[in-house]
Write a protein that holds these residues in place. Structure first.
Motif, PDB file in Angstrom:
ATOM      1  N   ALA A  71     -52.568  43.403   6.360  1.00 37.00           N
ATOM      2  CA  ALA A  71     -51.336  43.735   6.299  1.00 37.00           C
ATOM      3  C   ALA A  71     -50.864  44.281   4.729  1.00 37.00           C
ATOM      4  O   ALA A  71     -50.473  45.158   4.278  1.00 37.00           O
ATOM      5  CB  ALA A  71     -50.307  42.788   6.479  1.00 37.00           C
ATOM      6  N   LEU A  72     -51.633  43.445   3.678  1.00 40.92           N
ATOM      7  CA  LEU A  72     -51.472  43.743   2.384  1.00 40.92           C
ATOM      8  C   LEU A  72     -52.290  44.841   1.759  1.00 40.92           C
ATOM      9  O   LEU A  72     -51.801  45.984   1.283  1.00 40.92           O
ATOM     10  CB  LEU A  72     -51.844  42.409   1.497  1.00 40.92           C
ATOM     11  N   ALA A  73     -53.429  45.033   2.536  1.00 37.47           N
ATOM     12  CA  ALA A  73     -54.186  46.364   2.091  1.00 37.47           C
ATOM     13  C   ALA A  73     -53.579  47.605   2.640  1.00 37.47           C
ATOM     14  O   ALA A  73     -53.842  48.562   2.015  1.00 37.47           O
ATOM     15  CB  ALA A  73     -55.540  45.959   2.923  1.00 37.47           C
ATOM     16  N   ALA A  74     -52.659  47.460   3.734  1.00 35.79           N
ATOM     17  CA  ALA A  74     -52.137  48.652   3.957  1.00 35.79           C
ATOM     18  C   ALA A  74     -50.732  49.147   3.076  1.00 35.79           C
ATOM     19  O   ALA A  74     -50.316  50.087   3.536  1.00 35.79           O
ATOM     20  CB  ALA A  74     -51.447  48.346   5.653  1.00 35.79           C
ATOM     21  N   LEU A  75     -50.481  48.177   2.665  1.00 36.89           N
ATOM     22  CA  LEU A  75     -49.139  48.370   1.574  1.00 36.89           C
ATOM     23  C   LEU A  75     -49.609  49.604   0.752  1.00 36.89           C
ATOM     24  O   LEU A  75     -50.673  49.588   0.158  1.00 36.89           O
ATOM     25  CB  LEU A  75     -48.728  47.361   0.846  1.00 36.89           C
ATOM     26  N   SER A  76     -48.709  50.397   0.329  1.00 35.77           N
ATOM     27  CA  SER A  76     -48.937  51.528  -0.581  1.00 35.77           C
ATOM     28  C   SER A  76     -47.896  51.728  -2.020  1.00 35.77           C
ATOM     29  O   SER A  76     -48.102  52.635  -2.444  1.00 35.77           O
ATOM     30  CB  SER A  76     -49.047  52.928   0.012  1.00 35.77           C
ATOM     31  N   GLY A  77     -47.014  50.969  -1.832  1.00 37.50           N
ATOM     32  CA  GLY A  77     -46.019  51.024  -3.191  1.00 37.50           C
ATOM     33  C   GLY A  77     -46.433  50.567  -4.336  1.00 37.50           C
ATOM     34  O   GLY A  77     -47.352  49.749  -4.490  1.00 37.50           O
ATOM     35  N   THR A  78     -45.842  51.079  -5.490  1.00 41.60           N
ATOM     36  CA  THR A  78     -46.463  50.904  -6.755  1.00 41.60           C
ATOM     37  C   THR A  78     -45.275  50.148  -7.460  1.00 41.60           C
ATOM     38  O   THR A  78     -43.982  50.367  -7.133  1.00 41.60           O
ATOM     39  CB  THR A  78     -46.756  52.014  -7.667  1.00 41.60           C
ATOM     40  N   ASN A  79     -45.512  49.256  -8.388  1.00 44.37           N
ATOM     41  CA  ASN A  79     -44.318  48.507  -9.191  1.00 44.37           C
ATOM     42  C   ASN A  79     -43.532  47.892  -8.192  1.00 44.37           C
ATOM     43  O   ASN A  79     -42.283  48.026  -8.327  1.00 44.37           O
ATOM     44  CB  ASN A  79     -43.730  49.413 -10.039  1.00 44.37           C
ATOM     45  N   THR A  80     -44.238  47.178  -7.182  1.00 43.21           N
ATOM     46  CA  THR A  80     -43.320  46.655  -6.000  1.00 43.21           C
ATOM     47  C   THR A  80     -43.899  45.197  -5.692  1.00 43.21           C
ATOM     48  O   THR A  80     -44.863  44.912  -5.713  1.00 43.21           O
ATOM     49  CB  THR A  80     -43.331  47.266  -4.639  1.00 43.21           C
ATOM     50  N   ILE A  81     -42.841  44.271  -5.648  1.00 45.26           N
ATOM     51  CA  ILE A  81     -43.133  43.102  -5.147  1.00 45.26           C
ATOM     52  C   ILE A  81     -43.092  42.700  -3.847  1.00 45.26           C
ATOM     53  O   ILE A  81     -42.066  43.170  -3.236  1.00 45.26           O
ATOM     54  CB  ILE A  81     -42.285  42.047  -6.043  1.00 45.26           C
ATOM     55  N   TYR A  82     -44.005  42.205  -3.164  1.00 47.93           N
ATOM     56  CA  TYR A  82     -44.036  42.106  -1.659  1.00 47.93           C
ATOM     57  C   TYR A  82     -43.732  40.492  -1.058  1.00 47.93           C
ATOM     58  O   TYR A  82     -44.301  39.635  -1.922  1.00 47.93           O
ATOM     59  CB  TYR A  82     -45.125  42.517  -0.882  1.00 47.93           C
ATOM     60  N   TYR A  83     -43.140  40.163  -0.064  1.00 51.16           N
ATOM     61  CA  TYR A  83     -43.277  38.799   0.556  1.00 51.16           C
ATOM     62  C   TYR A  83     -43.520  38.787   1.915  1.00 51.16           C
ATOM     63  O   TYR A  83     -43.370  39.990   2.619  1.00 51.16           O
ATOM     64  CB  TYR A  83     -41.626  38.280   0.196  1.00 51.16           C
ATOM     65  N   ARG A  84     -43.855  37.829   2.373  1.00 48.77           N
ATOM     66  CA  ARG A  84     -44.244  37.525   3.809  1.00 48.77           C
ATOM     67  C   ARG A  84     -43.116  37.582   4.618  1.00 48.77           C
ATOM     68  O   ARG A  84     -42.449  36.565   4.541  1.00 48.77           O
ATOM     69  CB  ARG A  84     -45.418  36.473   4.321  1.00 48.77           C
ATOM     70  N   SER A  85     -42.856  38.514   5.443  1.00 47.03           N
ATOM     71  CA  SER A  85     -41.341  38.397   6.104  1.00 47.03           C
ATOM     72  C   SER A  85     -41.846  37.677   7.674  1.00 47.03           C
ATOM     73  O   SER A  85     -40.908  37.525   8.323  1.00 47.03           O
ATOM     74  CB  SER A  85     -40.873  39.863   6.070  1.00 47.03           C
ATOM     75  N   GLY A  86     -42.891  37.840   8.056  1.00 41.90           N
ATOM     76  CA  GLY A  86     -43.384  37.134   9.296  1.00 41.90           C
ATOM     77  C   GLY A  86     -44.538  37.078   9.521  1.00 41.90           C
ATOM     78  O   GLY A  86     -45.583  37.480   8.442  1.00 41.90           O
ATOM     79  N   SER A  87     -45.428  36.862  10.904  1.00 43.25           N
ATOM     80  CA  SER A  87     -46.759  36.775  10.861  1.00 43.25           C
ATOM     81  C   SER A  87     -47.525  38.027  10.672  1.00 43.25           C
ATOM     82  O   SER A  87     -47.248  39.047  11.349  1.00 43.25           O
ATOM     83  CB  SER A  87     -47.144  36.215  12.275  1.00 43.25           C
ATOM     84  N   SER A  88     -48.302  37.936   9.545  1.00 38.26           N
ATOM     85  CA  SER A  88     -49.266  39.103   9.452  1.00 38.26           C
ATOM     86  C   SER A  88     -48.261  40.373   8.972  1.00 38.26           C
ATOM     87  O   SER A  88     -48.426  41.716   9.198  1.00 38.26           O
ATOM     88  CB  SER A  88     -50.304  39.487  10.391  1.00 38.26           C
ATOM     89  N   THR A  89     -46.759  40.168   8.284  1.00 38.56           N
ATOM     90  CA  THR A  89     -46.192  41.143   8.076  1.00 38.56           C
ATOM     91  C   THR A  89     -45.530  40.932   6.718  1.00 38.56           C
ATOM     92  O   THR A  89     -45.205  39.781   6.588  1.00 38.56           O
ATOM     93  CB  THR A  89     -44.792  41.191   9.242  1.00 38.56           C
ATOM     94  N   TRP A  90     -45.551  41.842   5.758  1.00 36.88           N
ATOM     95  CA  TRP A  90     -45.197  41.872   4.469  1.00 36.88           C
ATOM     96  C   TRP A  90     -44.169  42.940   4.146  1.00 36.88           C
ATOM     97  O   TRP A  90     -44.295  44.068   4.774  1.00 36.88           O
ATOM     98  CB  TRP A  90     -46.250  42.015   3.688  1.00 36.88           C
ATOM     99  N   ALA A  91     -42.955  42.812   3.375  1.00 40.53           N
ATOM    100  CA  ALA A  91     -42.060  43.681   3.004  1.00 40.53           C
ATOM    101  C   ALA A  91     -41.616  43.630   1.553  1.00 40.53           C
ATOM    102  O   ALA A  91     -42.046  42.661   0.841  1.00 40.53           O
ATOM    103  CB  ALA A  91     -40.773  43.193   4.005  1.00 40.53           C
ATOM    104  N   VAL A  93     -39.719  43.346  -1.707  1.00 38.19           N
ATOM    105  CA  VAL A  93     -38.889  42.494  -2.046  1.00 38.19           C
ATOM    106  C   VAL A  93     -37.642  43.636  -2.927  1.00 38.19           C
ATOM    107  O   VAL A  93     -37.905  44.429  -3.624  1.00 38.19           O
ATOM    108  CB  VAL A  93     -39.231  41.411  -3.565  1.00 38.19           C
ATOM    109  N   THR A  94     -36.402  43.349  -2.537  1.00 40.75           N
ATOM    110  CA  THR A  94     -35.416  44.112  -3.376  1.00 40.75           C
ATOM    111  C   THR A  94     -34.827  43.570  -4.583  1.00 40.75           C
ATOM    112  O   THR A  94     -34.595  42.450  -4.678  1.00 40.75           O
ATOM    113  CB  THR A  94     -34.081  44.216  -2.311  1.00 40.75           C
ATOM    114  N   ILE A  95     -34.964  44.650  -5.421  1.00 34.92           N
ATOM    115  CA  ILE A  95     -34.684  43.822  -6.990  1.00 34.92           C
ATOM    116  C   ILE A  95     -33.129  44.218  -7.059  1.00 34.92           C
ATOM    117  O   ILE A  95     -32.711  45.239  -6.943  1.00 34.92           O
ATOM    118  CB  ILE A  95     -35.572  44.633  -7.797  1.00 34.92           C
ATOM    119  N   GLY A  96     -32.309  42.983  -7.507  1.00 34.89           N
ATOM    120  CA  GLY A  96     -30.999  43.243  -7.711  1.00 34.89           C
ATOM    121  C   GLY A  96     -30.743  43.978  -8.849  1.00 34.89           C
ATOM    122  O   GLY A  96     -31.515  44.281  -9.908  1.00 34.89           O
ATOM    123  N   GLY A  97     -29.343  44.446  -9.106  1.00 35.67           N
ATOM    124  CA  GLY A  97     -28.979  45.015 -10.340  1.00 35.67           C
ATOM    125  C   GLY A  97     -29.328  44.356 -11.501  1.00 35.67           C
ATOM    126  O   GLY A  97     -29.274  45.037 -12.560  1.00 35.67           O
TER     127      GLY A  97
END
Length: 624
Positions: A71-91, A93-97
């Motif tokens: 799942a991590l290898a499938a991510l494509s974002g840059t300058n992005t922090i991800y978190y495990r939101s479920g089993s084998s699922t990553w999303a 992170v929303t950066i606040g203001g």
């Protein structure tokens, strides 16, 4: 997974080489030993040994397969922090203001947080902001922390040492008013929570005050004027003011007789008056009545008395009130002579013997009689305040009766005019009790007189003059002359007098000197007003009018006079005036719309505007 791709790429050349060289490297005498790595084998008989031989041990040399890593290898974002939101699922992170993530660095985007992060903490310190995005630390003592820890006003006042009633004074409106005062002087309470600085004020005279406000020392009172003079007296007696700011001592002095005075200067006690002589005698009376001095220092009580049928006295001793002296209802003058005096409405019974002349001292001159009179009594004087009437009339007139009659009353009539006034006998035009019983009408000629007396038995006026007529003389008429409008004279025995009545055309011509004008044709003369009116400006309501039946008001200051008897043409003339207490103006005829039956007009102020005055007067002349 990328790791698998890397392993596959790494093994591909070896496999390919092995396949290419297979014929060359093939064992000529295959055995049971694993193929060496040099010959394209793994030198191992098991998969795990092969992986170890090739340096691909799972868990140490290479990563074991994992769904989360896929799942991590499938991510494509840059300058992005991800978190495990479920089993084998990553999303992501929303950066606040207040944060940002740039080039692998997480940055704080809020200046206040940065400012706080840059402070150096220390004991008994508290951060605070010094401006936008700037901060500093301040002392935060134990006292301050204790004050903040307090939960009630009472605890806080105790911490600060300002306990009301112990450390500080409780608020008082009067003390507040006193504290607010900035004026020197004595403080005076003037009301709840109010006061004022006062200064002692000396009167206009009597004493002065040094330092009246008390600011430089105690106020000092110094006597002056009359008070100083009184204070300056050095002897004894009654003080008397003899001049401005001047006093002297006096002693009461008794008169030669009447009373004496004990202690006249008042030094040894109150001055005491002791009656003597006549005053002592009056004081010594024990009776009641009118006090009379009968001798020196001798007095008695007396009572005023009257004489029967002559003088009556009530309360003669004056005890219950003032003595009242009056004449009795039946007064006897036997043997007495009355000289002068005025008697109002006396009744004389028996034979009245007048030894001198008798006269009526009042007479009345009423206004001119201009119409026949019924129940005549001008100003209610008949048998009341006058017995003589000096009358006159504007033409031959009748009097049918006199009001106010009383039994035996005399009424003298004098005709001072030039026309005969006839007293009508028994005329029903007057009230029954006011009628004349003369036997026949009585003609009171010019400068003639009549004496009437009211008969109380029959309630009628009688004429003591006689019947017929009074004044005017007598003789025989021998000739009647006629001239001017009367034709047919002179007449010496009998004849006819012809009178010509003026017609409308005669009046309009205005040239005849003999024709008689009747009221119906009087207005036809060119000099006569053919129509006039007085009306209210605001409504057009008619107050008084002749030959104007209505006013049509079209607006402010716009009117039309309506004539029931129309003018013969439109060349008639009208003039007008106004009555108004606030605005001056003029009456102006309209330049159009005039007819024989209607006159349009305006009222214009001196300022040039139409307006409604209080009252408008208009008169019109012309031919009808």
């Amino acid at each position: 997974m990328k790791l698998r791709g890397i392993i596959a790429l790494a093994l591909a050349p070896a496999v390919a080489l092995s396949l290419m060289c297979a014929p060359t490297l093939a064992q000529t005498n295959p055995g049971t030993s694993p193929l060496s790595i040099a010959k394209g084998g793994t030198a191992a008989a098991t998969a795990s040994a092969a992986r170890a031989s090739l340096g691909l041990t799972i868990g140490s040399a290479v990563q074991a397969w994992d769904a989360d890593l896929d799942a991590l290898a499938a991510l494509s974002g840059t300058n992005t922090i991800y978190y495990r939101s479920g089993s084998s699922t990553w999303a992501a992170v929303t950066i606040g203001g207040m944060l940002s993530f740039v080039a692998g660095t997480l940055n704080v985007a809020d200046a206040e947080l940065v400012a706080l992060a840059g402070l150096t903490s220390a004991a008994d310190k508290v951060p605070y902001f010094t401006g936008s995005g700037t901060a500093a630390v301040a002392d935060f003592s134990v006292l301050a922390r204790t004050l903040l820890a307090n939960t009630t006003n009472t605890q806080m006042r105790s911490t600060l040492g300002v306990v009301i009633g112990t450390d500080v004074q409780a608020f008082d409106a009067d003390l507040s008013a006193l504290a607010a005062n900035s004026t020197a002087g004595f403080w005076a309470y003037t009301g709840a929570g109010t006061g004022a600085a006062r200064t002692l004020a000396a009167p206009a005279a009597g004493f002065t005050i040094t330092n009246p406000a008390g600011t430089a020392g105690n106020p000092t009172f110094v006597l002056a004027n009359d008070l100083a003079a009184l204070e300056g007296l050095s002897s004894t007696g009654l003080a008397a003011r003899t001049a401005t700011d001047t006093w002297a001592l006096r002693s009461l002095a008794p008169p030669a007789a009447g009373f004496t005075i004990t202690n006249p200067a008042g030094v040894a006690g109150d001055p005491t008056f002791v009656l003597a002589n006549d005053l002592g005698a009056v004081e010594g009376l024990s009776c009641t009545g009118v006090a009379v001095r009968s001798a020196t220092d001798t007095w008695f009580c007396r009572t005023i008395g009257g004489t029967a049928n002559e003088i009556s006295v009530a309360n003669g001793d004056g005890v219950s009130g003032a003595p009242a002296i009056s004449l009795p209802a039946a007064l006897t003058f036997t043997g007495k002579t009355i000289t002068g005096g005025t008697f109002s409405g006396p009744t004389i019974s028996g034979l009245a013997n007048f030894s001198g002349a008798r006269r009526d001292s009042t007479q009345s001159t009423p206004s001119q009689i201009t119409s026949n009179q019924n129940d005549y009594n001008p100003s209610s004087v008949v048998c009341s305040s006058s017995s003589t009437l000096l009358i006159n009339s504007d033409a031959a007139r009748d009097i049918t009766g006199f009001a106010g009659g009383a039994a035996g009353c005399d009424l003298f009539l004098f005709n001072n005019g030039n026309f005969t006034i006839t007293l009508k006998d028994g005329s029903a035009s007057s009230t029954v009790a006011n009628r004349l019983d003369l036997g026949a009408d009585f003609a009171l000629g010019s400068k003639a007189a009549a004496h009437l007396k009211y008969d109380g038995n029959s309630s009628r006026w009688r004429n003591t003059t006689g019947s017929g007529s009074g004044g005017g003389g007598s003789g025989t008429v021998t000739q009647v002359n006629t001239a001017g409008a009367a034709l047919g004279g002179p007449i010496t025995t009998s004849g006819t007098v012809t009178v010509t009545v003026a017609t409308k055309s005669d009046q309009q011509a205005g040239s005849s000197a003999v024709n008689v004008v009747t009221p119906s044709q009087q207005q036809s003369h060119p000099s006569a007003v053919k129509a006039w009116v007085r009306f209210t400006g605001s409504s057009g309501a008619i107050l008084e009018a002749y030959n104007v039946t209505s006013i049509t008001r079209a607006g402010a200051g716009q009117y039309t006079l309506n004539f029931p008897t129309a003018f013969a043409n439109t060349t008639y003339a009208c003039m007008g005036s106004i009555e108004d207490s606030s605005t001056n103006g003029i009456v102006k005829g309209s330049s159009s719309g005039r007819t024989g039956g209607g006159f349009p007009m305006f009222v214009v102020s001196f300022a040039g505007s139409l307006y409604d005055p209080s009252v408008v007067d208009v008169a019109c002349f012309g031919t009808q």
